[in-house]
Write a protein that holds these residues in place. Structure first.
Motif, PDB file in Angstrom:
ATOM      1  N   GLN A 226      29.542 -25.242  32.624  1.00 54.94           N
ATOM      2  CA  GLN A 226      30.573 -26.210  33.008  1.00 54.94           C
ATOM      3  C   GLN A 226      30.266 -26.944  34.305  1.00 54.94           C
ATOM      4  O   GLN A 226      30.594 -28.126  34.437  1.00 54.94           O
ATOM      5  CB  GLN A 226      31.920 -25.497  33.096  1.00 54.94           C
ATOM      6  CG  GLN A 226      32.401 -25.010  31.731  1.00 54.94           C
ATOM      7  CD  GLN A 226      33.570 -24.050  31.831  1.00 54.94           C
ATOM      8  OE1 GLN A 226      33.741 -23.356  32.831  1.00 54.94           O
ATOM      9  NE2 GLN A 226      34.379 -24.000  30.785  1.00 54.94           N
ATOM     10  N   VAL A 227      29.661 -26.278  35.277  1.00 55.52           N
ATOM     11  CA  VAL A 227      29.337 -26.953  36.540  1.00 55.52           C
ATOM     12  C   VAL A 227      28.337 -28.091  36.322  1.00 55.52           C
ATOM     13  O   VAL A 227      28.544 -29.208  36.816  1.00 55.52           O
ATOM     14  CB  VAL A 227      28.830 -25.948  37.596  1.00 55.52           C
ATOM     15  CG1 VAL A 227      28.274 -26.678  38.817  1.00 55.52           C
ATOM     16  CG2 VAL A 227      29.958 -25.014  38.018  1.00 55.52           C
ATOM     17  N   PRO A 228      27.236 -27.886  35.579  1.00 57.21           N
ATOM     18  CA  PRO A 228      26.338 -29.016  35.299  1.00 57.21           C
ATOM     19  C   PRO A 228      27.012 -30.161  34.548  1.00 57.21           C
ATOM     20  O   PRO A 228      26.788 -31.330  34.853  1.00 57.21           O
ATOM     21  CB  PRO A 228      25.226 -28.368  34.457  1.00 57.21           C
ATOM     22  CG  PRO A 228      25.220 -26.940  34.874  1.00 57.21           C
ATOM     23  CD  PRO A 228      26.655 -26.613  35.110  1.00 57.21           C
ATOM     24  N   LYS A 229      27.852 -29.840  33.560  1.00 59.12           N
ATOM     25  CA  LYS A 229      28.536 -30.888  32.808  1.00 59.12           C
ATOM     26  C   LYS A 229      29.511 -31.661  33.706  1.00 59.12           C
ATOM     27  O   LYS A 229      29.600 -32.896  33.622  1.00 59.12           O
ATOM     28  CB  LYS A 229      29.286 -30.286  31.620  1.00 59.12           C
ATOM     29  CG  LYS A 229      28.387 -29.817  30.488  1.00 59.12           C
ATOM     30  CD  LYS A 229      29.205 -29.317  29.308  1.00 59.12           C
ATOM     31  CE  LYS A 229      28.298 -28.912  28.143  1.00 59.12           C
ATOM     32  NZ  LYS A 229      29.087 -28.413  26.982  1.00 59.12           N
ATOM     33  N   ALA A 230      30.234 -30.952  34.556  1.00 60.14           N
ATOM     34  CA  ALA A 230      31.143 -31.623  35.486  1.00 60.14           C
ATOM     35  C   ALA A 230      30.368 -32.491  36.471  1.00 60.14           C
ATOM     36  O   ALA A 230      30.838 -33.569  36.867  1.00 60.14           O
ATOM     37  CB  ALA A 230      31.977 -30.584  36.237  1.00 60.14           C
ATOM     38  N   THR A 231      29.187 -32.052  36.857  1.00 62.11           N
ATOM     39  CA  THR A 231      28.342 -32.830  37.759  1.00 62.11           C
ATOM     40  C   THR A 231      27.939 -34.154  37.126  1.00 62.11           C
ATOM     41  O   THR A 231      28.037 -35.218  37.752  1.00 62.11           O
ATOM     42  CB  THR A 231      27.081 -32.025  38.135  1.00 62.11           C
ATOM     43  OG1 THR A 231      27.467 -30.811  38.778  1.00 62.11           O
ATOM     44  CG2 THR A 231      26.182 -32.831  39.062  1.00 62.11           C
TER      45      THR A 231
END
Length: 440
Positions: A226-231
């Motif tokens: 989720q952190v990479p996608k939110a980035t």
């Protein structure tokens, strides 16, 4: 990796955030900064405003990617403090986080001032009179909300983000459709740059708040995904929004229309359509107050972590007996924000805001480079490696020093404020270490 009380306090944070939850909680921070600075950038850069914004967007993307990559390697709460500590030790991490905390206080000041300007523009058609008083009231109300336990909410953040995206992209599309012009100069081809150093200094700091990506990794349900996608979502929407807003300003407005650069989006909406004017003004008020409340909460979290790690006196760690909130940290933030608001000089806020964040971002990029080269950390997300260092870190390490240098050159008369803050941090740090050594 964490020790003592901090180990329990941070491991027990609930993992409830999804991709858009993470994005929404970062949205108000980054967008409020650019909304506040866009008018000043346009006036300072003149015909180079859009070209300069491209530079700001590239820097934003590099910084966001470094936090996304480090969040992938450290899927826990602690953010930039944890990253810098891993590579450079606790003392450097403390100073970096202490500088970042100051920017949260400044965020409270500019958020409440800009909200006050938008309210007065909406109600009276002009800014100026009573804006300091109204900003002081806003800051006081937000302080009480934070003290009573009103914390960052994914639901509220998503509501503000959806409203902001809907209205601002409607404004951008309408402005470009009704005032078509060709990039990169649009209708400002004859407008000379007033101060390119200032413009690029502001653009270097135009997306402050990206550090929340790292902090929220500890509250994501599946941080490695989720952190990479939110980035990526943050970079995509942030780039389109910033470039679109600057293009709209340079297409539909003239420098004379920017009577109060701090509320450039409201002035743009006023020029485009009466309905959009009222909606965008209300939206800017919501975004700015959300950013200011986030400043209160973020400051209290940062100082709580520093006290939890033993760098600050335990007073910053203690919670209010009734409300269970870090009232000492919140009171410090409230007092500092009142001083900045009372001065009432936007140029001081423009000068001192986000220098600490830039230093923090540079240290995180260096930490990412060091961790990648050492091969001691592995994550689920990485940009292409060049000589063992991610491309994002290379870009950040190349561009952030330029922003720091421009800010120091352009705004050195105001660095006394930073000197006072750093001195206070060093005194507290020394006091804490001396007290620890004197224990039997």
């Amino acid at each position: 990796m964490w020790h003592g009380v901090g180990e329990l306090s941070r491991q027990w944070l609930r993992r409830r955030l999804g991709v858009f939850d993470i994005y929404a909680l970062v949205h108000a921070d980054t967008q409020s900064t650019f909304y506040f600075l866009a008018g000043y950038v346009a006036l300072a850069a003149g015909l180079w405003g859009f070209v300069g914004t491209v530079y700001g967007v590239v820097l934003m993307a590099a910084i966001a990617l470094t936090y996304g990559e480090m969040g992938s390697r450290f899927p826990e709460t602690g953010g930039s403090y944890l990253y810098v500590k891993y590579s450079f030790g606790a003392a450097v991490a403390y100073l970096s986080t202490w500088l970042l905390a100051f920017d949260q206080v400044v965020m409270v000041a500019y958020g409440t001032i800009d909200a006050a300007k938008a309210v007065l523009k909406l109600l009276h058609g002009a800014t100026g009179a009573f804006e300091v008083l109204l900003a002081l009231v806003f800051s006081g109300v937000l302080f009480l909300l934070a003290l009573l336990g009103i914390r960052e909410s994914a639901s509220w953040g998503k509501a503000v983000a959806v409203m902001d995206l809907t209205l601002m992209f409607s404004l951008i599309v309408t402005a470009l459709a009704t005032s078509p012009s060709a990039p990169p100069f649009f209708n400002w081809g004859g407008v000379e740059a007033a101060n390119l150093f200032l413009a690029f200094s502001l653009l270097s700091r135009g997306f402050t708040g990206l550090d929340a990506l790292g902090q929220l990794a500890g509250e994501a349900r599946e941080p490695l995904v989720q952190v990479p996608k939110a980035t990526v979502l943050l970079i995509t929407i942030g780039a389109l929004g910033a470039l679109g807003l600057m293009a709209s300003i340079m297409s539909a407005l003239t420098p004379h229309d920017l009577t109060d650069p701090a509320i450039a989006p409201v002035l743009l909406a006023e020029k485009i359509h009466p309905v959009l004017y009222y909606l965008v003004a209300a939206n800017i008020i919501a975004v700015m107050l959300t950013a200011a409340l986030t400043g209160y909460i973020a400051f209290s979290r940062l100082t709580y972590i520093l006290a939890d790690e033993g760098h600050l006196p335990p007073h910053f760690w203690r919670l209010h007996k009734r409300f269970r909130t870090p009232h000492i940290s919140l009171t410090v933030a409230f007092t500092a924000s009142l001083l900045l608001i009372y001065v009432g000089e936007i140029k001081i806020i423009l000068a001192i805001y986000a220098l600490g964040s830039l230093i923090n971002y540079l240290l995180v990029a260096l930490a990412l480079a060091k961790a990648s080269r050492s091969g001691t950390l592995h994550g689920a997300f990485s940009t292409p490696l060049i000589a063992g260092i991610p491309l994002s870190a290379w870009i950040a390490m190349a561009l952030i020093p330029i922003g720091i240098a421009l800010t120091l050159i352009e705004k050195y008369p105001y660095l006394w404020a930073w000197g006072l803050w750093i001195a206070a941090g060093l005194i507290l740090y020394y006091y804490r270490k001396t007290a620890a050594r004197s224990r039997p």
